[in-house]
Scaffold this motif. Sequence first.
Motif, mmCIF file in Angstrom:
data_model
loop_
_atom_site.group_PDB
_atom_site.id
_atom_site.type_symbol
_atom_site.label_atom_id
_atom_site.label_comp_id
_atom_site.label_asym_id
_atom_site.label_seq_id
_atom_site.Cartn_x
_atom_site.Cartn_y
_atom_site.Cartn_z
ATOM 1 N N GLU A 95 -10.280 34.007 44.303
ATOM 2 C CA GLU A 95 -10.881 33.555 44.225
ATOM 3 C C GLU A 95 -11.853 33.470 42.804
ATOM 4 O OE1 GLU A 95 -13.480 33.526 47.166
ATOM 5 O OE2 GLU A 95 -12.347 32.447 48.128
ATOM 6 N N ASN A 96 -11.946 35.212 42.360
ATOM 7 C CA ASN A 96 -12.483 35.584 40.653
ATOM 8 C C ASN A 96 -11.393 35.617 39.868
ATOM 9 O OD1 ASN A 96 -14.240 37.287 39.289
ATOM 10 N ND2 ASN A 96 -12.600 39.561 40.015
ATOM 11 N N ASN A 97 -10.117 35.705 40.317
ATOM 12 C CA ASN A 97 -8.531 34.939 38.920
ATOM 13 C C ASN A 97 -9.551 33.307 38.516
ATOM 14 O OD1 ASN A 97 -8.159 37.318 38.754
ATOM 15 N ND2 ASN A 97 -6.576 37.259 39.806
ATOM 16 N N ASP A 98 -9.883 32.203 40.098
ATOM 17 C CA ASP A 98 -9.716 31.074 39.603
ATOM 18 C C ASP A 98 -10.944 31.471 38.983
ATOM 19 O OD1 ASP A 98 -6.885 30.653 41.157
ATOM 20 O OD2 ASP A 98 -8.796 29.821 42.713
ATOM 21 N N ALA A 99 -11.793 31.946 39.208
ATOM 22 C CA ALA A 99 -13.175 31.562 38.166
ATOM 23 C C ALA A 99 -13.178 32.691 37.014
ATOM 24 C CB ALA A 99 -14.600 33.018 38.580
ATOM 25 N N ALA A 100 -12.143 33.301 36.943
ATOM 26 C CA ALA A 100 -12.253 33.674 35.384
ATOM 27 C C ALA A 100 -11.785 33.042 34.437
ATOM 28 C CB ALA A 100 -11.613 35.032 35.145
ATOM 29 N N LEU A 101 -11.374 31.525 35.164
ATOM 30 C CA LEU A 101 -10.101 31.050 34.156
ATOM 31 C C LEU A 101 -11.031 29.623 33.967
ATOM 32 C CD1 LEU A 101 -6.205 30.550 36.511
ATOM 33 C CD2 LEU A 101 -6.923 31.379 33.993
ATOM 34 N N LYS A 102 -11.778 29.447 35.064
ATOM 35 C CA LYS A 102 -12.742 27.959 35.190
ATOM 36 C C LYS A 102 -13.624 28.348 33.595
ATOM 37 C CE LYS A 102 -12.478 26.260 39.482
ATOM 38 N NZ LYS A 102 -12.997 26.116 40.581
ATOM 39 N N LEU A 103 -13.937 29.784 33.697
ATOM 40 C CA LEU A 103 -14.886 30.191 32.551
ATOM 41 C C LEU A 103 -14.328 30.786 31.312
ATOM 42 C CD1 LEU A 103 -17.975 31.588 32.032
ATOM 43 C CD2 LEU A 103 -16.585 34.162 32.468
ATOM 44 N N LYS A 104 -13.584 30.909 31.772
ATOM 45 C CA LYS A 104 -12.180 30.850 29.824
ATOM 46 C C LYS A 104 -12.265 29.769 29.564
ATOM 47 C CE LYS A 104 -9.776 35.127 30.027
ATOM 48 N NZ LYS A 104 -8.390 35.611 30.654
ATOM 49 N N GLU A 105 -11.716 28.439 30.152
ATOM 50 C CA GLU A 105 -12.011 27.030 29.714
ATOM 51 C C GLU A 105 -13.085 26.796 29.588
ATOM 52 O OE1 GLU A 105 -11.593 22.979 32.570
ATOM 53 O OE2 GLU A 105 -9.918 24.403 33.212
ATOM 54 N N VAL A 106 -14.356 26.551 30.137
ATOM 55 C CA VAL A 106 -15.616 26.867 29.562
ATOM 56 C C VAL A 106 -16.186 27.079 28.626
ATOM 57 C CG1 VAL A 106 -17.792 26.526 30.101
ATOM 58 C CG2 VAL A 106 -16.839 26.255 32.156
ATOM 59 N N ILE A 107 -15.554 28.182 28.226
ATOM 60 C CA ILE A 107 -15.670 28.932 26.836
ATOM 61 C C ILE A 107 -15.528 28.620 25.690
ATOM 62 C CG2 ILE A 107 -15.712 31.291 25.132
ATOM 63 C CD1 ILE A 107 -16.271 33.095 28.246
ATOM 64 N N GLY A 108 -14.118 27.501 25.801
ATOM 65 C CA GLY A 108 -13.438 27.083 24.908
ATOM 66 C C GLY A 108 -14.106 26.044 24.758
ATOM 67 N N ARG A 109 -14.211 25.033 25.826
ATOM 68 C CA ARG A 109 -15.386 24.159 25.439
ATOM 69 C C ARG A 109 -16.361 24.089 24.201
ATOM 70 N NH1 ARG A 109 -14.770 20.605 30.686
ATOM 71 N NH2 ARG A 109 -15.745 23.046 31.935
ATOM 72 N N GLY A 110 -16.847 25.424 24.889
ATOM 73 C CA GLY A 110 -18.088 25.991 24.172
ATOM 74 C C GLY A 110 -17.850 25.774 23.095
ATOM 75 N N GLU A 111 -16.992 26.936 22.873
ATOM 76 C CA GLU A 111 -16.549 27.221 21.394
ATOM 77 C C GLU A 111 -16.866 25.961 20.352
ATOM 78 O OE1 GLU A 111 -14.388 30.370 21.333
ATOM 79 O OE2 GLU A 111 -15.543 31.867 22.000
ATOM 80 N N ALA A 112 -15.660 25.109 21.113
ATOM 81 C CA ALA A 112 -15.368 23.788 19.538
ATOM 82 C C ALA A 112 -16.770 23.200 19.871
ATOM 83 C CB ALA A 112 -14.043 23.046 20.867
ATOM 84 N N LEU A 113 -17.161 22.611 20.765
ATOM 85 C CA LEU A 113 -18.511 21.542 20.766
ATOM 86 C C LEU A 113 -19.422 22.182 19.681
ATOM 87 C CD1 LEU A 113 -20.169 19.186 21.506
ATOM 88 C CD2 LEU A 113 -21.272 21.251 22.970
ATOM 89 N N LEU A 114 -19.006 24.072 20.016
ATOM 90 C CA LEU A 114 -20.626 24.488 18.960
ATOM 91 C C LEU A 114 -19.963 24.217 17.113
ATOM 92 C CD1 LEU A 114 -22.152 26.683 18.364
ATOM 93 C CD2 LEU A 114 -20.304 28.707 17.996
ATOM 94 N N ASP A 115 -18.188 24.431 17.146
ATOM 95 C CA ASP A 115 -17.422 24.228 15.551
ATOM 96 C C ASP A 115 -17.740 22.189 15.126
ATOM 97 O OD1 ASP A 115 -16.442 27.054 15.332
ATOM 98 O OD2 ASP A 115 -14.647 26.213 16.370
ATOM 99 N N ARG A 116 -17.999 22.021 15.710
ATOM 100 C CA ARG A 116 -18.243 20.529 16.139
ATOM 101 C C ARG A 116 -19.436 20.691 15.365
ATOM 102 N NH1 ARG A 116 -17.061 16.610 20.602
ATOM 103 N NH2 ARG A 116 -17.878 14.422 19.104
ATOM 104 N N ILE A 117 -20.649 21.013 15.973
ATOM 105 C CA ILE A 117 -21.854 20.843 15.672
ATOM 106 C C ILE A 117 -22.208 21.736 14.326
ATOM 107 C CG2 ILE A 117 -24.515 22.132 16.558
ATOM 108 C CD1 ILE A 117 -23.029 21.514 19.450
ATOM 109 N N GLN A 118 -21.957 22.597 14.322
ATOM 110 C CA GLN A 118 -21.884 24.246 12.619
ATOM 111 C C GLN A 118 -20.948 22.491 11.939
ATOM 112 O OE1 GLN A 118 -19.955 27.309 13.562
ATOM 113 N NE2 GLN A 118 -21.411 28.496 14.495
ATOM 114 N N GLY A 119 -20.039 22.178 11.796
ATOM 115 C CA GLY A 119 -19.504 21.444 10.919
ATOM 116 C C GLY A 119 -20.409 20.387 10.546
#
Length: 149
Positions: A95-119
Amino acid sequence: MADRLTQLQDAVNQQAENFCNSIGVLQQVAPPSKFPDRNGSSSNGQNGPQEDYTMTFAALIARCAKDIDFLIESLPSEDSSTELQLASLRRLEQENNDAALKLKEVIGRGEALLDRIQGALSDISQTQLDMQKLESEPSTPTTSTQSLL
């Protein structure tokens, strides 16, 4: 489990304190024993006002005993073997590993959104700078406007 054991030890210590206090108070408020004096008559001690300490300490001891019983029941039983504990740990680790994967996915989407906003912010600031340059340049009449005059 150590926390439960600590709570259980504290409750047992509290129960011992209740027993000692009840005996001490009962000795303190007990009427004196009557001993016959030399003449054969009994001497009467003075009895002060007595409160109902018996019921107070009985209630304290009973409540503490219930707390001890509850804590004992909450301890893990002998039935929970090492295999069951290991299986539970494996499940929790998965369960911890699954939550870590979900967290990485959310972080990736957040970073992509941050790049778009900065652009977008960069484009906005560049457009504002271009507008300020255009406003600050002296306007020179164009040839078409000069010929009209």
